[in-house]
Scaffold this active site. Structure first.
Site, mmCIF file in Angstrom:
data_model
loop_
_atom_site.group_PDB
_atom_site.id
_atom_site.type_symbol
_atom_site.label_atom_id
_atom_site.label_comp_id
_atom_site.label_asym_id
_atom_site.label_seq_id
_atom_site.Cartn_x
_atom_site.Cartn_y
_atom_site.Cartn_z
ATOM 1 N N ASP A 200 -13.428 -4.857 13.375
ATOM 2 C CA ASP A 200 -12.262 -4.602 13.972
ATOM 3 C C ASP A 200 -12.162 -4.789 15.596
ATOM 4 O O ASP A 200 -11.173 -5.245 16.178
ATOM 5 C CB ASP A 200 -11.859 -3.068 13.860
ATOM 6 C CG ASP A 200 -11.218 -2.851 12.443
ATOM 7 O OD1 ASP A 200 -11.043 -3.828 11.705
ATOM 8 O OD2 ASP A 200 -10.762 -1.798 12.300
ATOM 9 N N LYS B 87 0.726 -1.306 0.022
ATOM 10 C CA LYS B 87 0.058 0.007 -0.035
ATOM 11 C C LYS B 87 0.986 1.317 0.195
ATOM 12 O O LYS B 87 1.999 1.426 0.608
ATOM 13 C CB LYS B 87 -0.987 0.193 1.321
ATOM 14 C CG LYS B 87 -1.832 -1.006 1.404
ATOM 15 C CD LYS B 87 -2.593 -1.143 2.716
ATOM 16 C CE LYS B 87 -3.567 -2.159 2.902
ATOM 17 N NZ LYS B 87 -4.348 -2.400 4.030
#
Length: 177
Positions: free
Chosen positions: A166, A68
């Site tokens: 998460d 990324k």
């Protein structure tokens, strides 16, 4: 562009040169020549978040692993890269950097790293390029507050906002890296 290597092999910071005048400014945000030959970005993503939102620590597994290139268009984040390459000299070490629209720094996170960020200013726009397409079956992650990694997220625990996904991420002990 100025490139600064971090203590984690393959992970580096890019600081673009900014040209400004009375009309505004210009900067180059990406140039293929600054990246390893095997990195070819195929997907761009963008999120908008409020202060306290923590996204991560995420990674894609196997052949779906992603490198990324991350940056902030507006606002500010603390960005975190964690080396999860078992054979690496820096296995389970992490690197953090503040990214914002003032310093215009970008972080390159290579394959084999978990990645996450916490938003430090409201209405932050975070953008990133990926060198592999997202694959839901290959998504994985590590709980943001895993004691083996011990990340200082710069905000008190009661100010951190997590998605339900998460909140359910495993700790390192329950992963087989």
């Amino acid at each position: 562009m100025n490139i600064t290597h971090t203590p984690l092999a393959g992970c580096f910071i890019i600081e673009p040169q900014i040209f400004g005048d009375a009309r505004g400014s210009f900067m180059e945000t990406y140039n293929e020549k600054n990246f390893p030959a095997d990195v070819h970005f195929v997907q761009d993503n963008q999120s908008t978040s409020q202060k306290g939102v923590l996204r991560g620590l995420h990674f894609q597994t196997g052949k779906h692993a992603q490198a990324k290139l991350v940056r902030v268009i507006r606002g500010e984040v603390l960005d975190i890269a964690v080396d999860i390459r078992p054979k690496s000299k820096t296995f389970l070490q992490h690197f953090s950097v503040v990214l914002n629209n003032q310093n215009n720094k970008q972080l390159f996170v290579p394959r084999g790293f978990a990645h996450g960020f916490i938003v430090l200013k409201d209405d932050t726009i975070f953008a990133y390029k990926c060198d592999n397409l997202y694959n839901k079956e290959a998504e994985s992650g590590i709980m943001y507050n895993d004691p083996e990694i011990a990340i200082d997220w710069m905000l008190p625990e009661d100010e951190i906002l997590l998605s339900e996904k998460d909140k359910a991420l495993p700790t390192l002990k329950s992963l087989s890296l």
